[in-house]
Design a protein around this motif. Structure first.
Motif, PDB file in Angstrom:
ATOM      1  N   GLY A 218       0.798  -1.219   0.000  1.00 12.31           N
ATOM      2  CA  GLY A 218       0.000   0.000   0.000  1.00 12.31           C
ATOM      3  C   GLY A 218       0.830   1.268   0.000  1.00 12.31           C
ATOM      4  N   ILE A 219       2.132   1.111   0.240  1.00  9.41           N
ATOM      5  CA  ILE A 219       3.019   2.272   0.300  1.00  9.41           C
ATOM      6  C   ILE A 219       3.369   2.799  -1.083  1.00  9.41           C
ATOM      7  CG2 ILE A 219       5.255   1.079   0.136  1.00  9.41           C
ATOM      8  CD1 ILE A 219       4.438   3.692   2.779  1.00  9.41           C
TER       9      ILE A 219
ATOM     10  N   ILE B 263       5.692   6.538  -2.705  1.00  8.03           N
ATOM     11  CA  ILE B 263       7.086   6.526  -3.157  1.00  8.03           C
ATOM     12  C   ILE B 263       7.291   7.578  -4.242  1.00  8.03           C
ATOM     13  CG2 ILE B 263       8.897   5.145  -4.248  1.00  8.03           C
ATOM     14  CD1 ILE B 263       7.651   2.685  -2.960  1.00  8.03           C
ATOM     15  N   GLY B 264       8.265   8.432  -4.022  1.00 11.27           N
ATOM     16  CA  GLY B 264       8.553   9.496  -4.973  1.00 11.27           C
ATOM     17  C   GLY B 264       7.838  10.798  -4.691  1.00 11.27           C
ATOM     18  N   THR B 265       6.940  10.786  -3.688  1.00 14.51           N
ATOM     19  CA  THR B 265       6.191  12.009  -3.382  1.00 14.51           C
ATOM     20  C   THR B 265       6.832  12.816  -2.264  1.00 14.51           C
ATOM     21  OG1 THR B 265       4.762  10.898  -1.757  1.00 14.51           O
ATOM     22  CG2 THR B 265       4.052  10.872  -4.072  1.00 14.51           C
ATOM     23  N   MET B 266       7.736  12.188  -1.492  1.00 15.33           N
ATOM     24  CA  MET B 266       8.392  12.874  -0.380  1.00 15.33           C
ATOM     25  C   MET B 266       9.882  12.588  -0.423  1.00 15.33           C
ATOM     26  SD  MET B 266       5.700  12.171   2.753  1.00 15.33           S
ATOM     27  CE  MET B 266       5.570  10.406   2.441  1.00 15.33           C
ATOM     28  N   LYS B 267      10.673  13.524   0.047  1.00 15.20           N
ATOM     29  CA  LYS B 267      12.124  13.355   0.032  1.00 15.20           C
ATOM     30  C   LYS B 267      12.590  12.697   1.326  1.00 15.20           C
ATOM     31  CE  LYS B 267      14.785  15.810  -2.342  1.00 15.20           C
ATOM     32  NZ  LYS B 267      15.718  16.795  -2.926  1.00 15.20           N
ATOM     33  N   VAL B 268      12.056  11.533   1.573  1.00 18.62           N
ATOM     34  CA  VAL B 268      12.478  10.722   2.717  1.00 18.62           C
ATOM     35  C   VAL B 268      12.684   9.303   2.209  1.00 18.62           C
ATOM     36  CG1 VAL B 268      11.262  12.135   4.429  1.00 18.62           C
ATOM     37  CG2 VAL B 268      10.097  10.187   3.371  1.00 18.62           C
ATOM     38  N   PRO B 269      13.560   8.533   2.852  1.00 19.22           N
ATOM     39  CA  PRO B 269      13.770   7.153   2.426  1.00 19.22           C
ATOM     40  C   PRO B 269      12.487   6.340   2.497  1.00 19.22           C
ATOM     41  CG  PRO B 269      15.503   7.866   3.931  1.00 19.22           C
ATOM     42  CD  PRO B 269      14.446   8.927   3.968  1.00 19.22           C
ATOM     43  N   VAL B 270      12.378   5.377   1.594  1.00 15.04           N
ATOM     44  CA  VAL B 270      11.189   4.525   1.575  1.00 15.04           C
ATOM     45  C   VAL B 270      11.046   3.773   2.889  1.00 15.04           C
ATOM     46  CG1 VAL B 270      10.106   2.547   0.445  1.00 15.04           C
ATOM     47  CG2 VAL B 270      11.219   4.314  -0.938  1.00 15.04           C
ATOM     48  N   TYR B 271      12.176   3.321   3.466  1.00 17.05           N
ATOM     49  CA  TYR B 271      12.068   2.559   4.713  1.00 17.05           C
ATOM     50  C   TYR B 271      11.460   3.403   5.827  1.00 17.05           C
ATOM     51  CZ  TYR B 271      16.190   4.761   6.907  1.00 17.05           C
ATOM     52  OH  TYR B 271      17.064   5.645   7.467  1.00 17.05           O
ATOM     53  N   THR B 272      11.691   4.727   5.785  1.00 14.06           N
ATOM     54  CA  THR B 272      11.095   5.616   6.776  1.00 14.06           C
ATOM     55  C   THR B 272       9.578   5.653   6.619  1.00 14.06           C
ATOM     56  OG1 THR B 272      13.087   6.975   6.820  1.00 14.06           O
ATOM     57  CG2 THR B 272      11.080   7.965   7.690  1.00 14.06           C
ATOM     58  N   MET B 273       9.110   5.690   5.364  1.00 11.86           N
ATOM     59  CA  MET B 273       7.668   5.647   5.108  1.00 11.86           C
ATOM     60  C   MET B 273       7.072   4.347   5.626  1.00 11.86           C
ATOM     61  SD  MET B 273       7.446   6.992   1.174  1.00 11.86           S
ATOM     62  CE  MET B 273       8.469   8.323   0.561  1.00 11.86           C
ATOM     63  N   LEU B 274       7.776   3.247   5.384  1.00  9.74           N
ATOM     64  CA  LEU B 274       7.285   1.948   5.842  1.00  9.74           C
ATOM     65  C   LEU B 274       7.171   1.906   7.363  1.00  9.74           C
ATOM     66  CD1 LEU B 274       9.371  -0.306   3.445  1.00  9.74           C
ATOM     67  CD2 LEU B 274       6.874  -0.209   3.516  1.00  9.74           C
ATOM     68  N   GLU B 275       8.179   2.440   8.028  1.00 11.79           N
ATOM     69  CA  GLU B 275       8.152   2.445   9.492  1.00 11.79           C
ATOM     70  C   GLU B 275       6.962   3.240  10.016  1.00 11.79           C
ATOM     71  OE1 GLU B 275      12.733   1.926  10.977  1.00 11.79           O
ATOM     72  OE2 GLU B 275      12.139   3.924  10.297  1.00 11.79           O
TER      73      GLU B 275
ATOM     74  N   TYR C   8       3.394   1.502   8.862  1.00 10.79           N
ATOM     75  CA  TYR C   8       3.068   0.165   9.351  1.00 10.79           C
ATOM     76  C   TYR C   8       3.595  -0.107  10.758  1.00 10.79           C
ATOM     77  CZ  TYR C   8       1.732  -0.629   4.510  1.00 10.79           C
ATOM     78  OH  TYR C   8       1.128  -0.537   3.277  1.00 10.79           O
ATOM     79  N   SER C   9       4.090   0.921  11.422  1.00  9.79           N
ATOM     80  CA  SER C   9       4.558   0.790  12.808  1.00  9.79           C
ATOM     81  C   SER C   9       5.550  -0.362  12.967  1.00  9.79           C
ATOM     82  CB  SER C   9       3.363   0.578  13.755  1.00  9.79           C
ATOM     83  OG  SER C   9       2.499   1.687  13.708  1.00  9.79           O
ATOM     84  N   LEU C  10       6.488  -0.436  12.047  1.00  7.61           N
ATOM     85  CA  LEU C  10       7.540  -1.438  12.143  1.00  7.61           C
ATOM     86  C   LEU C  10       8.887  -0.736  12.292  1.00  7.61           C
ATOM     87  CD1 LEU C  10       9.048  -1.460   9.123  1.00  7.61           C
ATOM     88  CD2 LEU C  10       7.001  -2.731   8.511  1.00  7.61           C
TER      89      LEU C  10
ATOM     90  N   THR D  59      12.949  -9.524   5.222  1.00  4.94           N
ATOM     91  CA  THR D  59      13.257  -8.457   4.283  1.00  4.94           C
ATOM     92  C   THR D  59      11.969  -7.754   3.885  1.00  4.94           C
ATOM     93  OG1 THR D  59      15.171  -9.666   3.433  1.00  4.94           O
ATOM     94  CG2 THR D  59      14.300  -7.874   2.073  1.00  4.94           C
ATOM     95  N   ILE D  60      11.912  -6.453   4.165  1.00  7.62           N
ATOM     96  CA  ILE D  60      10.716  -5.656   3.888  1.00  7.62           C
ATOM     97  C   ILE D  60      10.868  -4.887   2.585  1.00  7.62           C
ATOM     98  CG2 ILE D  60       9.202  -3.846   4.770  1.00  7.62           C
ATOM     99  CD1 ILE D  60       9.208  -6.420   6.389  1.00  7.62           C
ATOM    100  N   GLU D  61      12.078  -4.422   2.317  1.00  7.75           N
ATOM    101  CA  GLU D  61      12.337  -3.619   1.119  1.00  7.75           C
ATOM    102  C   GLU D  61      13.689  -3.994   0.547  1.00  7.75           C
ATOM    103  OE1 GLU D  61      13.634   0.929  -0.172  1.00  7.75           O
ATOM    104  OE2 GLU D  61      12.986   0.521   1.880  1.00  7.75           O
ATOM    105  N   VAL D  62      13.786  -3.974  -0.774  1.00  9.05           N
ATOM    106  CA  VAL D  62      15.060  -4.125  -1.472  1.00  9.05           C
ATOM    107  C   VAL D  62      15.131  -3.024  -2.524  1.00  9.05           C
ATOM    108  CG1 VAL D  62      16.561  -5.596  -2.859  1.00  9.05           C
ATOM    109  CG2 VAL D  62      15.048  -6.631  -1.147  1.00  9.05           C
ATOM    110  N   ALA D  63      16.195  -2.246  -2.497  1.00  7.12           N
ATOM    111  CA  ALA D  63      16.403  -1.187  -3.478  1.00  7.12           C
ATOM    112  C   ALA D  63      17.620  -1.532  -4.319  1.00  7.12           C
ATOM    113  CB  ALA D  63      16.597   0.167  -2.799  1.00  7.12           C
ATOM    114  N   VAL D  64      17.438  -1.572  -5.635  1.00  6.91           N
ATOM    115  CA  VAL D  64      18.523  -1.891  -6.563  1.00  6.91           C
ATOM    116  C   VAL D  64      18.768  -0.663  -7.433  1.00  6.91           C
ATOM    117  CG1 VAL D  64      19.360  -3.448  -8.361  1.00  6.91           C
ATOM    118  CG2 VAL D  64      17.810  -4.314  -6.584  1.00  6.91           C
ATOM    119  N   ASN D  65      19.956  -0.086  -7.307  1.00 10.85           N
ATOM    120  CA  ASN D  65      20.295   1.142  -8.028  1.00 10.85           C
ATOM    121  C   ASN D  65      21.415   0.873  -9.019  1.00 10.85           C
ATOM    122  OD1 ASN D  65      18.751   3.316  -6.329  1.00 10.85           O
ATOM    123  ND2 ASN D  65      19.767   2.001  -4.844  1.00 10.85           N
ATOM    124  N   LEU D  66      21.159   1.134 -10.290  1.00 12.52           N
ATOM    125  CA  LEU D  66      22.168   0.988 -11.332  1.00 12.52           C
ATOM    126  C   LEU D  66      22.705   2.369 -11.684  1.00 12.52           C
ATOM    127  CD1 LEU D  66      23.745  -0.518 -13.531  1.00 12.52           C
ATOM    128  CD2 LEU D  66      21.711  -0.323 -15.000  1.00 12.52           C
TER     129      LEU D  66
END
Length: 254
Positions: free
Chosen positions: A159-160, A164-176, A179-181, A225-232
């Protein structure tokens, strides 16, 4: 002395297993020069998955307690942790700040089922469902992207995707927050690659150009593992630096 149980309870499972193995080595249960039991046998002993056991063994390797050799196994190298040089792992709050210093422009979001190749990247079983968000990272107002980014979110937290891409914060911060994790560990891998024709066109570089793949896996306190980010990254648009400092044991100069 106050009990250490509350502190231990908040450690990921692989850290607890690693500590028990360290204690076994220190006590002489596994003497220097001996082999640890096979990985599957250790999984049975501790009632954990192979992934958890591999992470536990990785901790022993990093501390100079064991060595691994294909076809032989894991050999006890020392019963004392090598602590002259310390390669400090950054706190999660100290992750590279390019997330805050760049802008992410997302182009696509979709549900994917991990095939064998993707499962190897995500370190998950084939057939597992993920939400994949694709986009480009730009430095300030630069037109050329500094990275082609694929972000994979465990399906339960999909649901997140709209944030993604709407705020300048890391995705893991949004997840925390959503979803209170709590993300307790970030595993990072950096590897060299040759950029293929399709990605080269998207990144506006020549096919066959050198690139860097930076993969980060974000784990919660259940070792999932909640998130995986792959950057090329095109090699000429990105560099990664770190420093290591000699740690002198207290009393060494006394």
């Amino acid at each position: 002395m106050p009990s250490s149980a509350p502190a231990l309870a908040h450690q990921p499972q692989y850290a607890l297993v690693a500590q028990r193995l360290m204690d076994d080595i220190a006590s002489g249960r596994y003497p220097v020069g001996s082999l640890l039991p096979a990985e599957l046998d250790l999984c049975t002993q501790f009632g954990v998955s192979r992934h958890t056991m591999r992470e536990a063994i990785r901790r022993l390797l990093e501390r100079g307690l064991v060595t691994r050799q294909r076809g032989i196994g894991t050999t006890v190298k020392s019963n004392r942790i090598e602590n002259r040089y310390v390669q400090t792992t950054a706190k999660i709050a100290d992750l590279p700040r390019y997330v805050e210093d760049t802008r992410l422009v997302t182009t696509q979001a979709e549900d994917v089922i991990a095939d064998e190749a993707l499962a190897a990247v995500l370190k998950c079983p084939p057939g597992q469902r993920w939400v994949k968000v694709t986009g480009f990272r730009h430095v300030n107002k630069g037109k050329l992207p500094m990275a082609l980014t694929d972000i994979y979110i465990s399906a339960a937290y999909g649901g997140i995707r709209k944030l993604i891409g709407t705020m300048k914060v890391p995705v893991y911060t949004m997840l925390e927050k959503q979803y209170s994790l709590t993300i307790v560990e970030v595993q990072q891998e950096i590897s060299a690659t040759i950029i293929g024709a399709v990605d080269a066109k998207r990144l506006s570089v020549k096919p066959g150009s050198a690139g860097l793949v930076v993969t980060r896996r974000y784990l919660n306190d259940n070792d999932h593992t909640i998130e995986v980010a792959v950057n090329l990254h095109p090699a000429d648009r990105f560099s990664y630096s770190m420093s290591m400092r000699l740690q002198v044991p207290s009393g060494a100069n006394a």
